[in-house]
Design an enzyme around this catalytic site. Structure first.
Site, PDB file in Angstrom:
ATOM      1  CD  GLU A  52      -2.855  -1.223   2.321  1.00  0.00           C
ATOM      2  OE1 GLU A  52      -3.130  -0.355   2.979  1.00  0.00           O
ATOM      3  OE2 GLU A  52      -3.758  -2.159   2.470  1.00  0.00           O
ATOM      4  CD  GLU A  95      -3.184  -6.886   3.892  1.00  0.00           C
ATOM      5  OE1 GLU A  95      -4.342  -6.251   4.467  1.00  0.00           O
ATOM      6  OE2 GLU A  95      -2.116  -6.834   4.093  1.00  0.00           O
TER       7      GLU A  95
END
Length: 493
Positions: A119, A266
């Site tokens: 991220e 995820e």
């Protein structure tokens, strides 16, 4: 979760991870911010016991990679965010990283992909300009070793890089990030690598309570009136994750990219949280989400926009990371505690050979909540006396003595009696103070009689890099917080 299962999936697309083209799978993330964690050999033994064949690490721990040697377990390794600058700045550094973390283990250890950072575009935007140079340098090193067709390179993104995600047909990537995303998608298309996204329906629901029904977030069966309908495509969505996945495909389509598949690196649901701030972070909801997720993926039905593509999914995460900081939910996303004791039993039947046990019919007898202590004590005394339940484990100093309260002790004794009686009708009653549950009440070192799990308990502390990924609600608000547009842009029929 006695012999649990988990895992992930790939799609039937040309860009599928090379080792499993043609089908969806479920995998798990493994963070190591855990006290008294399993040693690498014990971890690998546990993975094999649970029939887990796909994992993602948040680093490239050499001890774990060595222990994975000569197994059939496929692993995604990661470049932590703090190493990206050095790799982007020097081809030699990138080549050394590949030599040290890939060539030293491959092919005995089945490394299938490298996740560059986590991220980065949303957590450290100041480093966004070096992401592609780092990825290209690592790819060049793989190419020189002739491994570029065997090991893919990508980078996981927060779902907040997608704006206006609902309805999915109108979604698009954050325009301030578009130059970098276009470069990345061009690379992924050229190298047949997947777009990696972290997607959490839990945060969609929490940011939009009253707009997004809980059942949509948990994959629960819906009546037609609760299905979400994209007004532009008239596609029906029965769950939030499918809508999130299709918003990513629509965003790529808006950039004229149609040959890159999506891997959900995820997703999950916390089993515990602050009662006032996260009341939906419960064992039952976590169990429901992950159980339904696994069944949904292994059905290989794709999404409404791409029914031919089943996205691979990695559950966040295998173990509770008890050393994580607040909020409470940060330490409670795992399917197991760090010592391999299950947090709950997944309810998945007929979901494939990776299942060590079909837990659907596994039941336990526990004390009902809200019963006064005196009544429970009377029932406990009978179970441990005339009932001849095995109550040795709830004596002082034994594994199930703590927490030292009548509800915990009664639950253990009731479960012992229930299973000694062969779970026959009426053996879990105790004059109305007991109830049958499919959720394993075992906790930490305390394994209830009804649990058939063989746990490998250890006090060994892993000496490894604790490079893990956090699930920070704040970083996810961008996309999830926009679920509110459903009221005006999507309609519940």
């Amino acid at each position: 979760m006695a012999k649990l299962l988990f895992f992930f999936l790939v799609f039937t697309a040309a860009a599928a991870l090379p080792e499993e083209e043609g089908g969806g799978y479920v995998g798990v993330n493994i963070g190591t911010d855990i006290s008294n964690f399993l040693s690498p050999p014990q971890l690998v033994s546990f993975l094999q016991q649970q029939k887990l064949t796909h994992i993602r690490l948040y680093d490239s721990d050499p001890h774990i990679l060595k222990a994975l040697s000569n197994t059939n377990i496929r692993v995604i390794i990661s470049v932590p965010n703090n190493q990206i600058l050095g790799i982007a700045s020097s081809n030699t550094t990138a080549a050394n990283w590949i030599n040290r973390n890939v060539l030293a283990f491959y092919p005995h250890t089945l490394i299938t992909a490298i996740a560059v950072g986590d991220e980065l575009l949303t957590t450290i935007p100041s480093l966004s300009s070096i992401l592609m140079p780092a990825i290209e340098s690592l790819y060049a090193a793989l190419l020189s070793s002739n491994l570029h067709n065997h090991i893919k390179i990508s980078t996981p993104h927060a779902s907040s890089i997608i704006l206006d995600p609902f309805p999915p047909s109108q979604a698009y990537f954050n325009q301030t990030l578009s130059p970098i995303i276009l470069q990345l998608l061009g690379f992924l298309s050229r190298t047949k690598s997947p777009l990696m996204m972290n997607m959490y329906p839990y945060y969609v629901f929490m940011q939009n309570k009253g707009v997004v029904p809980l059942d949509n977030s948990l994959f629960n069966p819906l009546t037609p009136s609760k299905e979400m309908v994209d007004p532009n495509t008239l596609l029906h969505y029965t769950n939030v994750l499918d809508a999130m996945i299709d918003s990513a495909y629509s965003s790529m389509k808006n950039l004229n990219v149609s040959d890159v598949i999506l891997v959900v690196t995820e997703t999950g649901w916390p089993s515990k949280g602050d009662h006032s701030k996260e009341p939906y972070a419960t064992i039952d909801n976590a169990n429901t989400y992950n159980s339904n997720l696994i069944k949904h993926i292994l059905d290989r039905s794709g999404t409404p926009f791409h029914p031919e593509l089943t996205s691979s999914v990695y559950i966040y995460e295998l173990f509770n990371e008890d050393l994580r900081s607040s909020p409470i939910s940060e330490a409670n996303w795992g399917l197991f505690y760090g010592n391999s004791t299950p947090v709950y039993l997944l309810h998945v039947s007929g979901s494939g050979e990776f299942l060590a046990n079909d837990t659907t019919n596994q039941t336990f007898c526990v004390a009902m909540k809200g019963v006064d202590g005196k009544t429970l004590q009377t029932a406990l005394d009978w179970a441990c006396g005339p009932g001849r339940a095995n109550c040795s484990e709830i004596q002082p100093g034994e594994a199930c003595y703590s927490p030292n309260n009548v509800n915990n002790h009664a639950s253990y004794a009731f479960d012992s009696y229930y299973h000694k009686q062969g779970r026959v009708a009426g053996s879990c009653d105790f004059k109305g103070v007991a109830i049958i549950t499919t959720t394993d009440p075992s906790h930490e070192r305390c394994i209830f009689p009804g649990s058939k799990i063989i746990s490998n308990r250890t006090d060994t502390v892993v000496n490894s890099t604790n490079a893990t990924s956090g699930v920070d609600a704040s970083r996810l608000i961008g996309m999830e917080g926009l679920w509110g547009v459903i009221l005006s842009m999507m309609m519940y029929l």
